[in-house]
Design a protein around this motif. Structure first.
Motif, PDB file in Angstrom:
ATOM      1  N   LEU A  81       0.829  -1.209   0.000  1.00 25.02           N
ATOM      2  CA  LEU A  81       0.000   0.000   0.000  1.00 25.02           C
ATOM      3  C   LEU A  81       0.860   1.254   0.000  1.00 25.02           C
ATOM      4  N   ALA A  82       1.918   1.254   0.805  1.00 24.71           N
ATOM      5  CA  ALA A  82       2.797   2.425   0.895  1.00 24.71           C
ATOM      6  C   ALA A  82       3.487   2.698  -0.436  1.00 24.71           C
ATOM      7  N   LEU A  83       3.961   1.646  -1.107  1.00 21.84           N
ATOM      8  CA  LEU A  83       4.651   1.825  -2.391  1.00 21.84           C
ATOM      9  C   LEU A  83       3.699   2.290  -3.486  1.00 21.84           C
ATOM     10  N   VAL A  84       2.504   1.731  -3.522  1.00 22.42           N
ATOM     11  CA  VAL A  84       1.538   2.152  -4.542  1.00 22.42           C
ATOM     12  C   VAL A  84       1.066   3.577  -4.268  1.00 22.42           C
ATOM     13  N   THR A  85       0.846   3.907  -2.990  1.00 19.34           N
ATOM     14  CA  THR A  85       0.373   5.245  -2.628  1.00 19.34           C
ATOM     15  C   THR A  85       1.414   6.310  -2.972  1.00 19.34           C
ATOM     16  N   THR A  86       2.681   6.038  -2.661  1.00 17.76           N
ATOM     17  CA  THR A  86       3.712   7.029  -2.989  1.00 17.76           C
ATOM     18  C   THR A  86       3.887   7.148  -4.508  1.00 17.76           C
ATOM     19  N   SER A  87       3.641   6.060  -5.231  1.00 16.42           N
ATOM     20  CA  SER A  87       3.673   6.117  -6.700  1.00 16.42           C
ATOM     21  C   SER A  87       2.542   7.011  -7.215  1.00 16.42           C
ATOM     22  N   ILE A  88       1.370   6.889  -6.601  1.00 15.93           N
ATOM     23  CA  ILE A  88       0.237   7.731  -6.997  1.00 15.93           C
ATOM     24  C   ILE A  88       0.563   9.199  -6.736  1.00 15.93           C
ATOM     25  N   SER A  89       1.177   9.493  -5.584  1.00 16.68           N
ATOM     26  CA  SER A  89       1.468  10.887  -5.243  1.00 16.68           C
ATOM     27  C   SER A  89       2.518  11.499  -6.159  1.00 16.68           C
TER      28      SER A  89
END
Length: 318
Positions: free
Chosen positions: A238-246
């Motif tokens: 979740l953290a890796l996908v979320t930071t990718s989105i940001s």
């Protein structure tokens, strides 16, 4: 008049009483239905976890490596693979029409992209992966990480809240630290080579920054909580996908808004955090709050790009 009043009260009591009974019955029915679904789902995941555990013959290091490294890495590269196709080819237009900084990375500079991919892979293999070794022994010391019993979904939500809070605190202050002139020049400037970021740039950073700002803030929460490997896997992914989105540069429908961090890459001295809570408390989002980007900083619930529904003010002729 008194008789009419009594009749009115009776009707009101009857209506409210009936409504209360219907509401109570409905809530109980919904609760029963949701509970049944949750019980069935919980049994499914518990069974799947046990099958995986026995397939790995209880080898804790293998389980940890797959859960804390392989699955999150696959989530990161699969998500960013889709974004990179859009960055390089300009297609599909369903993605590219949601670009935040119009005219930037259209298409992306492939030489810069190759460098970003190379650096991201190096950071994952030579920094993040070795950092999992001490984490593994810390988690073994807690003694709960490889339990055959999965944590409840309610407990995972509690953990997720704590992980997010810990990440916000550690990331905000470490991020502000590397913005000090000396550290910025020698460390953080590399990440800010991309004033219009793309997803893979989320871990395009100097090794020191990758340790301080990218990895430790995400790892610390699970180490404090002594979390189960399944919780760690879900959180890291979740953290890796979320930071990718940001960092992705696209404000896509139904996904978290990337406007906050995109503005940081554009202006450098605003919006240091993840959630924006500490930025609000420290006043490091005041300029952001006066922009159209702030008005667009919300989950897009339609298919109309926010750059169209909330356009920038036309520049005044000089």
């Amino acid at each position: 008049q008194e008789e009419k009043f009594r009749d009115a009260m009776k009707i009101t009591a009857c209506v409210f009483g009936t409504g209360l009974l219907v509401f109570t019955a409905l809530v109980n029915s919904v609760s029963w239905f949701v509970q049944n679904i949750w019980d069935a789902s919980g049994r499914f995941w518990q069974s799947a976890w046990l099958k995986f555990y026995y397939m790995c013959e209880g080898e804790e290091w293998t389980i940890f490596l797959l859960g804390a490294a392989l699955v999150p890495a696959l989530a990161f590269w699969c998500f960013n693979g889709i974004l990179m196709v859009a960055d390089v080819t300009g297609k599909p237009t369903f993605i590219t029409r949601y670009r935040i900084q119009m005219g930037k990375n259209d298409p992306v500079d492939t030489k810069k992209l190759r460098q970003a991919i190379y650096t991201a892979l190096c950071n994952q293999f030579f920094i993040s992966l070795p950092m999992l070794v001490p984490m593994f022994y810390i988690m073994k010391w807690w003694g709960n990480t490889f339990s055959k019993e999965l944590p409840t979904f309610q407990w995972f939500l509690v953990e997720l809240s704590i992980f997010t809070l810990v990440e916000e605190i550690l990331f905000y202050y470490s991020h502000r630290l590397v913005h000090l002139p000396l550290l910025y020049k020698h460390i953080h400037k590399k990440h800010h080579e991309w004033t219009a970021p793309i997803g893979v740039v989320s871990i395009y950073a100097h090794p020191v920054e990758h340790i301080l700002s990218n990895t430790l803030p995400v790892m610390t929460g699970p180490m404090i909580m002594g979390s189960h490997i399944v919780s760690i896997t879900a959180w890291f992914s979740l953290a890796l996908v979320t930071t990718s989105i940001s960092h992705c540069g696209y404000h896509l429908p139904f996904l978290p808004s990337p406007e906050f961090h995109d503005f940081h890459h554009l202006k450098f001295n605003q919006c240091y955090g993840v959630l924006g809570v500490l930025d609000y408390l420290h006043g490091t989002d005041t300029a952001f709050r006066q922009t159209k980007a702030y008005q667009r900083h919300k989950v897009l619930l339609s298919l109309t790009p926010l750059s169209e529904s909330i356009p920038e003010e036309p520049r005044k002729a000089e």
